[in-house]
Design an enzyme around this catalytic site. Structure first.
Site, PDB file in Angstrom:
ATOM      1  N   SER A   1       0.934  -1.175   0.063  1.00  0.00           N
ATOM      2  CA  SER A   1       0.077  -0.039   0.098  1.00  0.00           C
ATOM      3  C   SER A   1       0.925   1.049  -0.086  1.00  0.00           C
ATOM      4  O   SER A   1       1.733   1.567  -0.921  1.00  0.00           O
ATOM      5  CB  SER A   1      -0.861  -0.149   1.010  1.00  0.00           C
ATOM      6  OG  SER A   1      -1.788   1.086   1.334  1.00  0.00           O
TER       7      SER A   1
ATOM      8  N   ASP B   1      -8.761  -6.617  -4.011  1.00  0.00           N
ATOM      9  CA  ASP B   1      -8.336  -5.350  -3.741  1.00  0.00           C
ATOM     10  C   ASP B   1      -9.279  -4.240  -4.346  1.00  0.00           C
ATOM     11  O   ASP B   1      -8.966  -3.935  -5.552  1.00  0.00           O
ATOM     12  CB  ASP B   1      -6.937  -5.253  -3.594  1.00  0.00           C
ATOM     13  CG  ASP B   1      -6.534  -3.573  -3.130  1.00  0.00           C
ATOM     14  OD1 ASP B   1      -7.390  -2.774  -2.530  1.00  0.00           O
ATOM     15  OD2 ASP B   1      -5.203  -3.504  -2.930  1.00  0.00           O
TER      16      ASP B   1
ATOM     17  N   HIS C   1      -7.984  -5.099   0.224  1.00  0.00           N
ATOM     18  CA  HIS C   1      -6.800  -4.395   0.341  1.00  0.00           C
ATOM     19  C   HIS C   1      -5.975  -4.917   1.483  1.00  0.00           C
ATOM     20  O   HIS C   1      -4.738  -4.943   1.307  1.00  0.00           O
ATOM     21  CB  HIS C   1      -6.922  -2.779   0.557  1.00  0.00           C
ATOM     22  CG  HIS C   1      -5.604  -1.997   0.732  1.00  0.00           C
ATOM     23  ND1 HIS C   1      -4.990  -1.932  -0.820  1.00  0.00           N
ATOM     24  CD2 HIS C   1      -5.273  -1.187   1.411  1.00  0.00           C
ATOM     25  CE1 HIS C   1      -3.950  -1.233  -0.491  1.00  0.00           C
ATOM     26  NE2 HIS C   1      -4.132  -0.636   0.889  1.00  0.00           N
ATOM     27  N   ASP C   2      -6.418  -5.391   2.520  1.00  0.00           N
ATOM     28  CA  ASP C   2      -5.697  -5.689   3.639  1.00  0.00           C
ATOM     29  C   ASP C   2      -4.904  -7.227   3.363  1.00  0.00           C
ATOM     30  O   ASP C   2      -4.361  -7.637   4.168  1.00  0.00           O
ATOM     31  CB  ASP C   2      -6.825  -5.942   4.837  1.00  0.00           C
ATOM     32  CG  ASP C   2      -6.490  -4.924   5.811  1.00  0.00           C
ATOM     33  OD1 ASP C   2      -5.816  -4.131   5.706  1.00  0.00           O
ATOM     34  OD2 ASP C   2      -7.338  -4.791   6.976  1.00  0.00           O
TER      35      ASP C   2
ATOM     36  N   ARG D   1     -11.422   6.254  10.991  1.00  0.00           N
ATOM     37  CA  ARG D   1     -10.827   5.012  11.059  1.00  0.00           C
ATOM     38  C   ARG D   1     -11.986   3.955  10.546  1.00  0.00           C
ATOM     39  O   ARG D   1     -11.580   3.057   9.785  1.00  0.00           O
ATOM     40  CB  ARG D   1     -10.451   4.548  12.367  1.00  0.00           C
ATOM     41  CG  ARG D   1      -9.867   3.227  12.641  1.00  0.00           C
ATOM     42  CD  ARG D   1      -8.874   2.800  11.792  1.00  0.00           C
ATOM     43  NE  ARG D   1      -8.484   1.359  11.801  1.00  0.00           N
ATOM     44  CZ  ARG D   1      -7.716   0.734  11.102  1.00  0.00           C
ATOM     45  NH1 ARG D   1      -7.039   1.318  10.170  1.00  0.00           N
ATOM     46  NH2 ARG D   1      -7.239  -0.553  11.270  1.00  0.00           N
TER      47      ARG D   1
END
Lengths: 374, 206
Positions: free
Chosen positions: A153, A318, A351-352, A223
């Protein structure tokens, strides 16, 4: 030897007394960076790997801290003895970037000119500034050239910037789950997150430290917004679906669904450990990242003088930085006939995924690094 | 699609030697369906070539990385639009032609991104295959080691078919080598006696 943990690690601090000129034109006269290292630097100083952290992480990449054995490094599944980034072979470095909130100089640090915390006056830093600071830091450690600079990322964006700004100082760049710049949608999510923070009554234009408060409500929302973008729709459905926490609907605005409970937990955990001013600055730094901009929007031209070999990895689920964004990077490298391998890992986690323990992904990184001469 | 490189070992790398003999030193090469990257690795050590393999299969991508070859994971069927025109000296498609769905598009793309193209394919016109069909069964051989139900080969073509295809699609054959099952070169009646054909071709000048 079976892969294991690096064990107990302790952070160190390096002080810099020479000013650093930032892309914005601002200058920071003195600063410190906190970092951790794993493994041994060899006598040729040729086996160093710099691991760049993303938005939510810092220098604590692997191992555990003695005072908190539950505080495992954010890429501990990747970095350690016998792991994909093998600390038996490589000297691995994690450093908290300038403007961070985990020990390096940042908005919560004391501004020597005023004797008060920088707060809202801390400059907006860029990926280029980070690379400049990391390069100085590497020089002080006696590392003239990294075997590899790598990250996922935003960490991968730093690796890419390294290959452009410091081409002679790295032999390999591992660019994982990256994009060559943020899309309008990416920027929009960041702006929503920043608005949550700046509209919190306890934000005080970033000078909340002096008021003895933190814009916690805003940071929590920021967050939550960010976290939603890190997961895929499928992952959320698999993990939470429409599952209720108490088996009944409450007909109020508390937690009905498990996903709400999870988001609140993530928001609380983050607000306990992260600084709102740092969050503002790193999201802005992401928005500004665009190495092609100085080359008329032509990423191929931006990468022309890169000399590193590249491994680019993307993950099919992602949607934040989709495989198409990684392919833009790959195309620019191919246009220049640079050495690059590209893998697209089919998996469901969004994405993680770059943080997760996927055997195909880790085998790729391992196999790539095994071929890196030291 | 499936890459045909699972079959290349059957040739004992004889096709590598033929391809290698055609490639100029320091050339820039694109190898479509590169498998474990063995051909590119061979060409790099023999001729100092640069370039990339394209491969869709996870295991083969990993094998290519292990071989130290540049490999780009992609589906050939999606086309080669990510490569600029004339960006390679050679584009190679080794034992995969019979297994791609969009044959015309891929071949024309090969000649768009490369100055020359090299293909190898099993010749369905080989006499043993003809005999097997005559006796009522689909050919199974060293070059075609699949049953009808598990074969990745979706096109049946012969040497004659390919040359008609070339003529009809503005492709000029520069060189051709035909091998029998023992990997010896076939010079007479190639469409009957040849098990595998290796072609180098470019765009014919209109």
């Amino acid at each position: 030897m079976a892969p294991g943990s690096i064990g107990i690690v302790s952070p160190q601090t390096m002080q810099f007394d020479e000013p650093i000129e930032l892309k914005s034109g601002a200058q920071i006269d003195e600063y410190s960076l906190v970092y951790e290292t794993y493994g041994e630097l060899n006598s040729d100083r040729s086996n160093a790997i710099l691991i760049c952290h993303a938005l939510n992480a810092a220098h604590h990449v692997a191992g555990r801290h003695a005072d908190n054995p539950y505080d495992v490094g954010w890429w501990d599944n990747m970095v350690g003895p016998g792991k994909a980034v093998d600390t038996n072979r490589f000297f691995v470095i994690g450093v908290n970037n300038l403007g961070g909130c985990h020990g390096s100089t940042g908005p919560s640090s004391i501004n020597p000119k005023t004797g008060k915390p920088w707060g809202g006056d801390f400059p907006v830093v860029t990926v280029e500034d980070w690379v400049q600071a990391q390069a100085r830091f590497a020089s002080r450690l006696g590392i003239e050239q990294f075997a590899a600079v790598m990250g996922g990322s935003l960490g991968a964006m730093q690796a890419l910037q390294w290959s452009i700004d410091q081409p002679e100082r790295l032999r390999n760049a591992l660019v994982i789950a990256a994009a060559p710049n943020l899309s309008a949608q990416n920027i929009a999510f960041n702006e929503a997150a920043r608005t949550a923070i700046t509209s919190d009554p306890e934000f005080h234009d970033g000078h909340y430290y002096e008021h003895g408060v933190v814009p916690r409500r805003g940071l929590r929302i920021a967050r939550m917004i960010g976290h939603i973008t890190y997961l895929s729709d499928d992952t959320m459905d698999d993990r939470f679906g429409r599952e209720l926490r108490e088996k009944v609907l409450n007909f109020d605005f508390g937690v009905d669904f498990q996903i709400e409970s999870y988001l609140r937990y993530q928001a609380d955990k983050f607000a306990d450990t992260f600084d709102a001013n740092t969050y503002l600055r790193i999201t802005k730094l992401l928005d500004y990242f665009d190495p092609a901009q100085a080359y008329g929007g032509d990423l191929s031209r931006a990468l022309k003088n890169a000399t590193a070999d590249f491994l680019v990895v993307s993950f099919t689920s992602d949607w934040r930085f989709s495989p198409l964004r990684s392919k833009e990077i790959v195309k620019s490298l191919v246009d220049n006939r640079h050495n690059v391998s590209y893998a697209e890992i089919e998996e469901p986690h969004g994405h993680d995924a770059f943080l997760l323990d996927d055997v195909r992904y880790h085998n790729l990184v391992r196999s790539y690094l095994e071929r890196v001469a030291i | 699609m499936s890459s045909g490189t699972g079959q290349s070992g059957k040739l004992g790398r004889r096709d590598f030697e033929i391809i290698s003999s055609w490639i100029k030193r320091d050339a820039h090469v694109l190898d479509l369906g590169c498998g474990n990257g063995a051909l590119l690795r061979h060409l790099r050590s023999q001729h100092n070539v640069s370039g990339y393999g394209v491969e869709i299969d996870d295991t083969k991508v990993l094998a290519s990385v292990k071989n130290g070859v540049n490999v780009l994971q992609a589906d050939l069927e999606a086309g080669l639009s990510e490569f600029d025109a004339d960006s390679f000296d050679y584009v190679i498609l080794s034992l995969t032609l019979q297994a791609v769905r969009h044959t015309e598009r891929i071949v024309s793309d090969m000649l768009r991104v490369g100055r020359e193209a090299i293909v190898t394919f099993p010749n369905f016109g080989y006499w043993r295959h003809r005999l097997r069909v005559l006796f009522g069964q689909v050919p199974v051989s060293r070059e075609l080691p699949y049953q009808w139900y598990d074969s990745p080969n979706i096109h049946v073509l012969t040497i004659d078919d390919f040359e008609i295809f070339c003529a009809a699609h503005g492709m000029r054959v520069c060189e051709r080598v035909v091998l029998d099952e023992a990997c010896n070169q076939v010079n007479v009646l190639p469409n009957l006696l040849g098990a595998v054909a290796v072609y180098r071709f470019d765009k014919s000048v209109a």
